[in-house]
Design a protein around this motif. Structure first.
Motif, mmCIF file in Angstrom:
data_model
loop_
_atom_site.group_PDB
_atom_site.id
_atom_site.type_symbol
_atom_site.label_atom_id
_atom_site.label_comp_id
_atom_site.label_asym_id
_atom_site.label_seq_id
_atom_site.Cartn_x
_atom_site.Cartn_y
_atom_site.Cartn_z
ATOM 1 N N PHE A 121 11.499 23.235 40.038
ATOM 2 C CA PHE A 121 10.988 21.959 39.525
ATOM 3 C C PHE A 121 10.006 22.666 37.879
ATOM 4 C CE2 PHE A 121 13.158 19.136 41.693
ATOM 5 C CZ PHE A 121 13.408 17.892 41.280
ATOM 6 N N GLY A 122 8.516 23.348 38.381
ATOM 7 C CA GLY A 122 7.480 24.059 37.508
ATOM 8 C C GLY A 122 8.332 25.055 36.762
ATOM 9 N N LEU A 123 9.437 26.277 37.536
ATOM 10 C CA LEU A 123 9.866 26.989 36.879
ATOM 11 C C LEU A 123 10.512 26.895 35.126
ATOM 12 C CD1 LEU A 123 10.442 29.891 36.889
ATOM 13 C CD2 LEU A 123 12.355 29.213 38.558
ATOM 14 N N VAL A 124 11.304 25.423 35.414
ATOM 15 C CA VAL A 124 12.635 25.235 34.675
ATOM 16 C C VAL A 124 12.314 24.429 33.570
ATOM 17 C CG1 VAL A 124 13.222 22.819 35.757
ATOM 18 C CG2 VAL A 124 14.723 23.715 34.106
ATOM 19 N N GLU A 125 10.338 23.651 33.848
ATOM 20 C CA GLU A 125 9.622 23.449 33.103
ATOM 21 C C GLU A 125 9.140 24.170 32.378
ATOM 22 O OE1 GLU A 125 8.200 19.355 35.670
ATOM 23 O OE2 GLU A 125 6.712 21.332 36.043
ATOM 24 N N ASP A 126 8.732 25.797 32.639
ATOM 25 C CA ASP A 126 7.578 26.316 32.160
ATOM 26 C C ASP A 126 8.920 26.921 31.344
ATOM 27 O OD1 ASP A 126 5.401 26.362 33.381
ATOM 28 O OD2 ASP A 126 5.909 27.639 34.711
ATOM 29 N N VAL A 127 10.278 27.893 31.705
ATOM 30 C CA VAL A 127 11.419 28.383 30.252
ATOM 31 C C VAL A 127 11.301 27.323 29.794
ATOM 32 C CG1 VAL A 127 13.214 28.780 30.900
ATOM 33 C CG2 VAL A 127 11.988 29.250 32.511
ATOM 34 N N LEU A 128 11.533 25.832 29.708
ATOM 35 C CA LEU A 128 12.134 24.943 28.883
ATOM 36 C C LEU A 128 10.545 24.780 27.727
ATOM 37 C CD1 LEU A 128 13.944 22.189 31.020
ATOM 38 C CD2 LEU A 128 14.464 23.157 29.447
ATOM 39 N N ARG A 129 10.033 24.904 28.508
ATOM 40 C CA ARG A 129 8.851 24.392 27.446
ATOM 41 C C ARG A 129 8.027 25.945 26.484
ATOM 42 N NH1 ARG A 129 5.081 23.323 31.690
ATOM 43 N NH2 ARG A 129 4.781 20.642 31.350
ATOM 44 N N ALA A 130 9.107 27.102 27.106
ATOM 45 C CA ALA A 130 9.735 28.612 26.131
ATOM 46 C C ALA A 130 10.074 28.413 25.190
ATOM 47 C CB ALA A 130 9.093 29.645 26.890
ATOM 48 N N VAL A 131 11.343 27.602 25.704
ATOM 49 C CA VAL A 131 12.489 27.089 24.783
ATOM 50 C C VAL A 131 12.187 26.934 23.593
ATOM 51 C CG1 VAL A 131 15.009 26.582 23.956
ATOM 52 C CG2 VAL A 131 14.042 27.709 25.992
ATOM 53 N N GLY A 132 10.758 25.610 23.629
ATOM 54 C CA GLY A 132 10.323 25.010 22.449
ATOM 55 C C GLY A 132 10.780 24.120 23.170
ATOM 56 N N VAL A 133 11.138 23.308 23.787
ATOM 57 C CA VAL A 133 11.348 21.686 24.500
ATOM 58 C C VAL A 133 10.219 20.995 24.424
ATOM 59 C CG1 VAL A 133 13.449 20.275 25.844
ATOM 60 C CG2 VAL A 133 13.928 22.539 24.605
ATOM 61 N N PRO A 134 9.978 19.907 23.923
ATOM 62 C CA PRO A 134 8.602 18.903 25.328
ATOM 63 C C PRO A 134 9.347 18.397 26.340
ATOM 64 C CG PRO A 134 9.175 18.668 22.820
ATOM 65 C CD PRO A 134 10.715 19.619 23.488
ATOM 66 N N VAL A 135 8.459 18.993 27.056
ATOM 67 C CA VAL A 135 9.027 18.577 28.919
ATOM 68 C C VAL A 135 7.995 17.082 29.160
ATOM 69 C CG1 VAL A 135 8.864 19.128 31.232
ATOM 70 C CG2 VAL A 135 9.952 20.830 29.233
ATOM 71 N N PHE A 136 8.072 16.600 30.019
ATOM 72 C CA PHE A 136 7.707 15.313 30.300
ATOM 73 C C PHE A 136 7.211 15.401 31.761
ATOM 74 C CE2 PHE A 136 9.662 12.429 26.486
ATOM 75 C CZ PHE A 136 8.900 12.974 26.502
ATOM 76 N N ALA A 137 6.431 16.112 32.082
ATOM 77 C CA ALA A 137 6.538 16.510 33.744
ATOM 78 C C ALA A 137 5.640 15.438 34.032
ATOM 79 C CB ALA A 137 6.069 18.088 33.984
ATOM 80 N N MET A 138 6.079 14.742 35.018
ATOM 81 C CA MET A 138 5.461 13.476 35.705
ATOM 82 C C MET A 138 5.208 13.533 37.388
ATOM 83 S SD MET A 138 6.173 11.030 33.629
ATOM 84 C CE MET A 138 5.334 12.119 32.542
ATOM 85 N N VAL A 139 4.239 13.272 37.224
ATOM 86 C CA VAL A 139 3.394 12.856 38.529
ATOM 87 C C VAL A 139 3.099 11.760 38.982
ATOM 88 C CG1 VAL A 139 1.494 14.248 40.046
ATOM 89 C CG2 VAL A 139 2.575 15.270 38.114
ATOM 90 N N GLU A 140 2.391 10.758 38.150
ATOM 91 C CA GLU A 140 2.110 9.637 39.196
ATOM 92 C C GLU A 140 3.455 8.923 39.057
ATOM 93 O OE1 GLU A 140 -1.022 5.798 38.449
ATOM 94 O OE2 GLU A 140 -1.265 7.825 36.860
#
Length: 294
Positions: A87-106
């Motif tokens: 999960f954290g990995l795909v978020e990092d790579v997507l952000r590097a692609v330039g795609v906004p990521v909404f990583a939800m916690v609460e």
């Protein structure tokens, strides 16, 4: 400016889909990355196919505020660790692609998708919003400019599509789930209430509170109506709680403007991140697309 089309992708669904649908790939460090490679490649394909405004929502952690409402709500227990670790990995790579990521916690990814869809639909420049997931919870968002899009089946779902699938309109989806439950999310619904009975009753009365207490006052024919009405009356508190759980939280944090969803090319760190998951071609594709488009 030409009318925008906004794509909002259910990253959690995509990770699960790719994890169970593509062969394993371990890096030299022993990290499973197959699903990450698949998701990022799939999102890049959307950009290559013409998507301009796009975001991906993920469940950065599986538990959410809903676990405080119902003890049995999904918490990620039993989920493959090789999947959770991405999960954290795909978020990092997507952000590097330039795609906004909404990583939800609460909140949950579904909440972010609903919140972003509502924001995008309110923008006069936006012509259509596509929530890219087959998840039934998101049916409650459909209407006006907002559609669900099942990318795997290439199926566009409008209001009529929601009604065809569930027997009720988008506004009744939380009520429907309150009655029938959702095994994937871990809440049971009410005993005896099934898809047909819930669909028939809510197609007529729309919301739980509007269903007459006495089945003799129902003007729809439903098998076992007397017992169903009694169950609903005695367990209304549970039904309302399950409806609350199934209702999207539109206050989930996403963006303040659709402009933040516009793809403006990859970040410098993409090359190293793509190499770290044995997929340097992802950086090549993103760079090539930026050269053509930007």
């Amino acid at each position: 400016m030409a009318a925008m089309q906004v794509h909002l992708v259910d990253g959690t669904y995509e990770l699960f889909r790719h994890h169970f649908g593509v062969p394993s790939h371990l890096t030299d460090a022993g990290q499973e990355v197959a699903a990450t490679r698949g998701v990022v490649g799939s999102v890049l394909a959307m950009l290559e196919d013409g998507a301009t405004h796009l975001a991906v929502a993920t469940d950065h952690v599986i538990p959410s505020f809903r676990n405080d409402l119902w003890a049995g709500y999904k918490d990620g227990s039993g989920t493959d660790e090789e999947l959770l670790s991405q999960f954290g990995l795909v978020e990092d790579v997507l952000r590097a692609v330039g795609v906004p990521v909404f990583a939800m916690v609460e909140y949950e990814a579904d909440d972010a998708l609903g919140a972003a869809a509502r924001l995008a639909a309110a923008d006069d420049r936006v012509e259509r919003v596509l929530i890219c997931t087959p998840d039934k919870d998101l049916g409650q968002c459909v209407g006006g400019k907002v559609f669900q899009f099942d990318r795997r089946k290439e199926l566009l779902i409008d209001v009529d599509g929601v009604i065809e699938k569930f027997g009720v309109g988008p506004e009744s989806i939380p009520d429907y789930l309150g009655l029938v439950g959702d095994s994937a999310d871990g809440f049971p619904g009410l005993p005896g209430w099934g898809h047909k009975s819930a669909g028939a009753v809510l197609a007529r009365y729309v919301h739980l509170e509007d269903v007459p207490r006495d089945s003799h006052d129902w003007d729809v024919e439903v098998r076992g109506a007397s017992k169903l009405a009694m169950t609903l009356h005695h367990q209304m508190a549970d039904a309302l709680l399950f409806r609350q759980i199934a209702t999207l939280a539109y206050e989930a944090p996403t963006v303040e403007s659709v402009d933040e969803l516009e793809w403006k090319g990859p970040r410098p760190e993409l090359a190293d991140l793509a190499a770290s998951i044995d997929a340097p071609n992802l950086a090549t594709r993103a760079d090539r697309l930026a050269e053509v488009r930007l």
